[in-house]
Enzyme design. Structure first.
Site, mmCIF file in Angstrom:
data_model
loop_
_atom_site.group_PDB
_atom_site.id
_atom_site.type_symbol
_atom_site.label_atom_id
_atom_site.label_comp_id
_atom_site.label_asym_id
_atom_site.label_seq_id
_atom_site.Cartn_x
_atom_site.Cartn_y
_atom_site.Cartn_z
ATOM 1 N N ASP A 217 41.065 -1.463 7.640
ATOM 2 C CA ASP A 217 41.268 -0.105 7.122
ATOM 3 C C ASP A 217 41.908 0.801 8.171
ATOM 4 O O ASP A 217 42.608 1.742 7.846
ATOM 5 C CB ASP A 217 39.933 0.484 6.662
ATOM 6 C CG ASP A 217 39.458 -0.163 5.366
ATOM 7 O OD1 ASP A 217 40.290 -0.324 4.460
ATOM 8 O OD2 ASP A 217 38.270 -0.546 5.289
ATOM 9 N N LYS B 276 35.834 1.524 -7.015
ATOM 10 C CA LYS B 276 37.018 1.130 -6.231
ATOM 11 C C LYS B 276 38.201 0.825 -7.154
ATOM 12 O O LYS B 276 39.342 1.169 -6.867
ATOM 13 C CB LYS B 276 36.661 -0.109 -5.397
ATOM 14 C CG LYS B 276 37.481 -0.271 -4.144
ATOM 15 C CD LYS B 276 36.895 -1.336 -3.229
ATOM 16 C CE LYS B 276 36.015 -0.759 -2.150
ATOM 17 N NZ LYS B 276 35.447 -1.759 -1.253
ATOM 18 N N LYS C 100 41.618 2.882 -6.668
ATOM 19 C CA LYS C 100 42.849 2.217 -6.202
ATOM 20 C C LYS C 100 43.883 2.087 -7.320
ATOM 21 O O LYS C 100 45.041 1.807 -7.054
ATOM 22 C CB LYS C 100 42.511 0.836 -5.642
ATOM 23 C CG LYS C 100 41.479 0.885 -4.507
ATOM 24 C CD LYS C 100 41.950 0.184 -3.274
ATOM 25 C CE LYS C 100 40.886 0.229 -2.195
ATOM 26 N NZ LYS C 100 41.364 -0.302 -0.914
ATOM 27 N N ASN D 235 38.727 -9.180 11.426
ATOM 28 C CA ASN D 235 37.485 -9.407 10.664
ATOM 29 C C ASN D 235 37.331 -10.898 10.410
ATOM 30 O O ASN D 235 38.163 -11.699 10.839
ATOM 31 C CB ASN D 235 37.496 -8.591 9.372
ATOM 32 C CG ASN D 235 38.646 -8.990 8.475
ATOM 33 O OD1 ASN D 235 38.693 -10.110 7.983
ATOM 34 N ND2 ASN D 235 39.604 -8.079 8.300
ATOM 35 N N PRO E 85 47.971 1.786 5.857
ATOM 36 C CA PRO E 85 48.379 1.962 4.453
ATOM 37 C C PRO E 85 47.517 1.079 3.568
ATOM 38 O O PRO E 85 47.072 0.002 3.993
ATOM 39 C CB PRO E 85 49.836 1.483 4.439
ATOM 40 C CG PRO E 85 49.993 0.632 5.643
ATOM 41 C CD PRO E 85 49.014 1.151 6.663
HETATM 42 O O1 PMT Z 1 39.029 -15.074 3.319
HETATM 43 P P1 PMT Z 1 37.700 -15.669 2.921
HETATM 44 O O2 PMT Z 1 36.887 -16.099 4.126
HETATM 45 O O3 PMT Z 1 37.839 -16.766 1.897
HETATM 46 O O4 PMT Z 1 36.823 -14.526 2.248
HETATM 47 C C1 PMT Z 1 37.223 -13.977 1.030
HETATM 48 C C2 PMT Z 1 37.093 -12.448 1.017
HETATM 49 C C3 PMT Z 1 35.640 -12.065 1.149
HETATM 50 C C4 PMT Z 1 37.909 -11.830 2.167
HETATM 51 C C5 PMT Z 1 37.706 -11.976 -0.349
HETATM 52 O O5 PMT Z 1 37.012 -12.587 -1.411
HETATM 53 C C6 PMT Z 1 37.650 -10.464 -0.485
HETATM 54 O O6 PMT Z 1 36.644 -9.874 -0.894
HETATM 55 N N1 PMT Z 1 38.768 -9.788 -0.131
HETATM 56 C C7 PMT Z 1 38.835 -8.333 -0.045
HETATM 57 C C8 PMT Z 1 38.243 -7.879 1.247
HETATM 58 C C9 PMT Z 1 38.316 -6.388 1.442
HETATM 59 O O7 PMT Z 1 38.956 -5.958 2.345
HETATM 60 O O8 PMT Z 1 37.724 -5.679 0.511
HETATM 61 P P2 PMT Z 1 37.720 -4.049 0.462
HETATM 62 O O9 PMT Z 1 36.647 -3.731 -0.484
HETATM 63 O O10 PMT Z 1 37.621 -3.497 1.836
HETATM 64 O O11 PMT Z 1 39.133 -3.692 -0.127
HETATM 65 C C10 PMT Z 1 39.356 -3.531 -1.520
HETATM 66 C C11 PMT Z 1 40.712 -4.037 -1.901
HETATM 67 O O12 PMT Z 1 41.728 -3.258 -1.280
HETATM 68 C C12 PMT Z 1 41.006 -5.465 -1.553
HETATM 69 O O13 PMT Z 1 41.743 -6.018 -2.611
HETATM 70 C C13 PMT Z 1 41.852 -5.356 -0.300
HETATM 71 O O14 PMT Z 1 42.765 -6.468 -0.195
HETATM 72 C C14 PMT Z 1 42.608 -4.081 -0.576
HETATM 73 N N2 PMT Z 1 43.027 -3.327 0.623
HETATM 74 C C15 PMT Z 1 42.103 -2.760 1.444
HETATM 75 C C16 PMT Z 1 42.518 -2.000 2.498
HETATM 76 C C17 PMT Z 1 43.895 -1.829 2.729
HETATM 77 N N3 PMT Z 1 44.343 -1.100 3.741
HETATM 78 N N4 PMT Z 1 44.784 -2.400 1.919
HETATM 79 C C18 PMT Z 1 44.384 -3.144 0.861
HETATM 80 O O15 PMT Z 1 45.190 -3.685 0.111
#
Ligand code: PMT
Length: 407
Positions: A284, A345, A349, A216, A311
């Protein structure tokens, strides 16, 4: 104005290199000494062409150290002690030549040797012709030094001794004094000292075959800035980073991984911790049964990729248990209904706080330098104005410190 109380009793080793701005270093010595700072000086051979050793000696009221090979200096002080018996090393003026030698790890005179041998923080005040400052080599050297934790004040814009205009003038003595005071003030503000933190950052790469992967657009800027901000407040930080183009932030232990499963293993290996901040954009899904040979385009149908779920690192770290960090912070990257989805979320989580950011096309959140976030806690939502990712990180780190202060 620089605070006398912060500076009194501090020990500065001042390295004066060979530039016309060296005359300002004499003023710098006076201003520091007025504030109770002990100043010891190293003068390079070129520096001694601009200011006399006698002037430096008279102002510091100490020996001026000049020669790596001086038997007297070595027996009296020695370059290792010289570099360690200071709270801060200040290089003013920091010439293009000395910055290059520092970046290259050279030890070809006393100044460079002391700077290589030190275990103390270093502040540089660059001073040179505008074209020398703007040259790609100098910029790369400066960026490398900053990535290693070297601090910088200036250079300023203005007319230079060579009659050219632009950035390259050494910061004024009082600006350098303020930077030194700022360093000592920040050093004494370490509310997270003794706390351990895990930060995830960047994307993950999930292999399709040995040459292709699913990824990504995360640059790691936000996560890396958070790791650096927590370290600045004194936390012992392990940054678990997916592939990025960023240098490792100073003061953090960095574990480089590629896949979500590797990220989870690295986070679990970094436990126990008091704080976990998951800013990584973890894939994911991964390809189920990734090929260990390059997939061939053989004229038939494109290969069908079966996906399987990765995971969830944030959910795993948030799970109740003895090893759960006291404060787990997640991020939510949303493209609509940001607050509603992020709030859901947080509950799903099991983390304590969630930082919601809008990543819709056009926001530039992925990869850009600014971010607009909402901090969602059990007791409500704080919406922060758009600001640089470094500033988001500093504010989040201060909120984390506030959480532990309130405990
Ligand atoms: O890296 P940059 O270019 O500076 O951009 C920053 C960012 C946009 C990546 C950052 O600010 C951000 O939003 N990070 C989370 C991105 C994300 O994957 O969001 P999500 O809504 O899909 O996931 C929610 C949370 O679960 C996040 O804390 C993610 O780290 C965590 N996660 C998700 C999937 C997974 N398998 N394991 C996780 O830990």
């Amino acid at each position: 104005m620089a605070d006398h109380a912060i500076l009194a009793g501090k020990r500065v080793l001042l390295v004066i290199a060979g530039g016309i701005a060296a005359y300002k270093s004499l003023e710098l010595i006076r201003r520091l000494r007025e504030r109770g700072v002990t100043v010891r000086a190293v003068l390079t051979e070129a520096g001694a062409r601009f200011v006399t050793p006698l002037s430096v000696q008279a102002l510091t009221e100490d020996t001026v150290y000049r020669d790596l090979w001086s038997l007297t200096d070595e027996s009296e002080m020695g370059h290792i002690r010289l570099s360690r018996e200071a709270d801060l090393l200040v290089v003013a003026p920091a010439t293009a030549n000395l910055l290059a030698r520092m970046a290259g790890g050279m030890a070809d005179d006393l100044a460079a040797t002391v700077l290589l041998a030190t275990d103390k923080p270093v502040l540089v005040a660059p001073a040179m012709n505008v074209r020398m400052w703007q040259h790609a080599a100098t910029q790369a050297n400066m960026a490398l030094l900053e990535s290693r934790g070297v601090l910088r004040v200036g250079p300023n814009d203005g007319v230079m001794a060579c009659n050219e205009y632009g950035p390259g003038r050494m910061a004024e003595p009082m600006e350098i004094v303020d930077a030194i005071a700022g360093f000592f003030a920040a050093e004494s503000h370490r509310p997270l000292a003794g706390r351990r933190a895990i930060v995830t950052s960047g994307p993950t790469h999930e292999p399709i075959d040995p040459v292709r992967y699913i990824a990504n657009r995360s640059s790691g800027k936000q996560g890396h800035a958070i790791a650096a901000a927590l370290a600045t407040l004194g936390a012992e930080v392990t940054l678990v980073s997916g592939p990025t183009r960023l240098p490792d932030p100073a003061g953090c232990k960095v574990v480089h991984i590629e896949t979500a499963r590797e990220m989870l293993a690295a986070c679990e290996a970094a436990l126990p911790a008091d704080i976990a901040v998951c800013a990584a954009a973890v894939a994911d899904w991964r390809v189920d049964g990734a090929s260990d040979r390059k997939l061939k385009k053989d004229g038939g149908d494109p290969p069908a990729l079966a996906l399987t779920e990765n995971p969830d690192i944030l959910a795993t770290l948030s799970r109740p248990g003895e090893r759960r960090p006291a404060l787990v912070v997640g991020f939510a990257a949303e493209t609509g209904d940001v607050l509603a989805y992020a709030t859901a979320k947080r509950a799903r989580k099991g983390c304590d706080w969630i930082v919601a950011n809008d990543v819709s096309p056009g926001t530039g959140t992925f990869g850009g330098s600014d971010n607009t976030v909402h901090l969602i806690r059990a007791d409500g939502v704080e919406s922060w104005p758009t600001m640089p990712k470094d500033a988001v990180a500093t504010r989040l780190a201060e909120a984390v410190a506030g959480y532990f202060e309130g405990k």
